[in-house]
Design an enzyme around this catalytic site. Structure first.
Site, short mmCIF file in Angstrom:
data_model
loop_
_atom_site.label_atom_id
_atom_site.label_comp_id
_atom_site.label_asym_id
_atom_site.label_seq_id
_atom_site.Cartn_x
_atom_site.Cartn_y
_atom_site.Cartn_z
N HIS A 73 1.14 -0.93 -0.08
CA HIS A 73 -0.02 0.31 -0.09
C HIS A 73 0.83 1.19 -0.22
CE1 HIS A 73 -2.18 2.91 2.48
NE2 HIS A 73 -3.07 2.96 1.15
N GLU A 76 1.64 2.01 -3.53
CA GLU A 76 0.94 2.52 -4.17
C GLU A 76 1.51 3.77 -4.00
OE1 GLU A 76 -3.18 3.78 -3.11
OE2 GLU A 76 -2.84 1.24 -2.85
N HIS A 77 0.95 4.30 -2.83
CA HIS A 77 0.74 6.12 -2.30
C HIS A 77 2.32 6.11 -3.64
CE1 HIS A 77 -1.84 7.18 0.89
NE2 HIS A 77 -2.01 5.57 0.32
N GLU A 153 -4.59 8.14 7.24
CA GLU A 153 -4.67 6.89 6.22
C GLU A 153 -5.14 5.87 7.25
OE1 GLU A 153 -5.53 4.25 2.08
OE2 GLU A 153 -4.20 5.55 3.07
#
Length: 446
Positions: A73, A76-77, A153
């Protein structure tokens, strides 16, 4: 803007590099594979001059090493931080300038990046996406601040919602010592230790054309997509890939019941989850029977749970069931209910599990099965009618080894499901003793 122009400039005519495996399936879906292994799926939809460009990688949080949860994840950022050709923010600026939208997502089994744009920007999207597949540029300066974004997040998804941490604990209890028991977003302590070197190493291992699937839907055709893909993605070299992590059926949970008292919970909530089938672990016909079972049992108004717990017994304001069938490993069954004010969670649980036991023994009636089949097939038709719906379905299917033809046959499988097959599915998977149950309770004000 010059770096973007340089990236797009590779869209020149060149000898085709795709393999000769062109195929056409139901709904006009066409497929091919580039010489470097990139699989291509095209969903022509000429009703509007727009395209949906979706690139999915066959890697997710299950491939993370111990102590590195959240890495997939985090990467992904960081994929939005630019390359040698494309400075940070330039990709976003181009999408915004044309009124498009883009985003990305990470799951346990795959990662995806998508843009919805005017059709004349398809080549630009391919050039930019291929550029960051091959040449992601990271540093301490542009990567470290993103950890704070990921932690925030996590705070919004897990710590702030009343049942977020309890849901995370329930997943860990259901999948002990198993990759599916780890949160996709990562454990907080692990996230804080991630580095850009970790992300670059993960990118080098998994982000390759022969580990990706390109799905394009909209006002285009296979010929145009292959010409553009050949000039962009086709320039990225295939790489040797490590084997993916095995995902066996997990050991039996040691904790069957979890309770949390939270000052953020406005009302009590009950939920349960159990190991279920997936399209990777059972036959497509068995998966179709489970889909019909879940819909008839607990998908909204008129379902079994809605009639019994909500309308007849008035124990719940809402009672639902769900299942995740699109997994590379075992699936997961979800149950949840919100009690009517004044109803104790233990009483609601007893009634809910009684309905689980009853459907396990008896299945659903023919009327319930037919109603569920109608809802499911209508829902699939609406999904196919959108620009993004069928593209997303085909992409998820490819991530777990299915083909467009498999997806096209799902409607027919749903229509063939019988009450006897639903009863068999319930008998196998709806064991009340197999669920991990959670109670979320509000904390009384002092």
């Amino acid at each position: 803007m010059r770096p973007i122009a340089a990236a797009i400039a590779v869209l020149i005519l060149a000898p085709p590099l795709w393999a000769a495996d062109l195929a056409k399936t139901r709904w006009g879906v066409e497929t091919a594979t580039l010489a470097n292994g990139l699989e291509v799926i095209v969903v022509p939809q000429q009703r509007m001059p727009a395209i949906h460009h979706l690139l999915m990688y066959k890697v997710g949080s299950t491939e993370e090493e111990p102590g590195k949860t959240g890495l997939a994840h985090y990467l992904e950022h960081l994929m939005f931080k630019g390359t040698e050709k494309t400075p940070p923010g330039a990709f976003d600026a181009l999408v915004n300038r044309h009124g498009g939208r883009q985003n990305a997502f990470t799951s346990a089994d795959y990662t995806g990046y998508f843009q919805t744009m005017p059709r004349d920007q398809l080549g630009a999207m391919m050039a930019l996406e291929a550029d960051r597949m091959a040449g992601l540029k990271l540093s301490e300066a542009n990567s470290r601040p993103e950890l704070s974004v990921v932690l925030e997040e996590r705070n919004q998804r897990v710590n702030a919602p009343p049942g977020g941490r309890l849901s995370e604990k329930a997943a860990a209890a259901l999948f002990p010592d198993h990759p599916y028991g780890r949160p996709v977003i990562g454990w907080e302590a692990d996230i804080k230790t991630l580095t850009y070197q970790d992300a670059l190493a993960f990118h080098a291992r998994w982000y390759a054309p022969n580990n990706a699937v390109l799905i394009v839907a909209g006002d285009t055709d296979l010929s145009e997509v292959l010409r553009l893909a050949d000039a962009t993605y086709g320039r990225v070299t295939a790489r040797a890939l490590p084997p993916r992590v095995a995902l066996p059926i997990p050991a039996a949970p040691t904790d069957r019941k979890l309770t949390e008292v939270s000052a953020r919970a406005p009302t009590p909530a009950w939920s349960a989850r159990a190991i279920g089938p997936s399209l990777s672990t059972v036959s497509p016909d068995e998966a179709a029977a489970m889909a019909v079972l879940i819909d008839g049992f607990g998908q909204g108004l008129g379902s079994r749970l809605d009639r019994t717990l909500v309308n007849e017994q008035r124990l719940a304001q809402q009672a639902l069931a769900g299942v995740d069938l699109s997994r590379r490993g075992p699936g997961q069954i979800f149950l949840s209910a919100s009690p009517t004010p004044g109803v104790d969670l233990d009483r609601l649980e007893t009634a809910f599990l009684a309905e689980v036991g009853r459907v396990q023994r008896e299945g659903l009636s023919e009327t319930e099965v037919n109603r569920a089949i109608e809802r499911l097939t209508n829902g699939e038709a609406f999904e196919r009618d959108s620009l993004t719906g069928l593209a997303n379905s085909l992409g998820r299917a490819k991530m777990i080894g299915r083909t467009p033809d498999d997806v096209a046959a799902d409607d027919d499988r749903i229509r063939r499901v019988t009450p006897a097959e639903v009863r068999q599915s319930a008998a196998r998977w709806f064991d009340p003793a197999a669920f991990v149950i959670t109670h979320l309770l509000p904390k009384a004000a002092p």
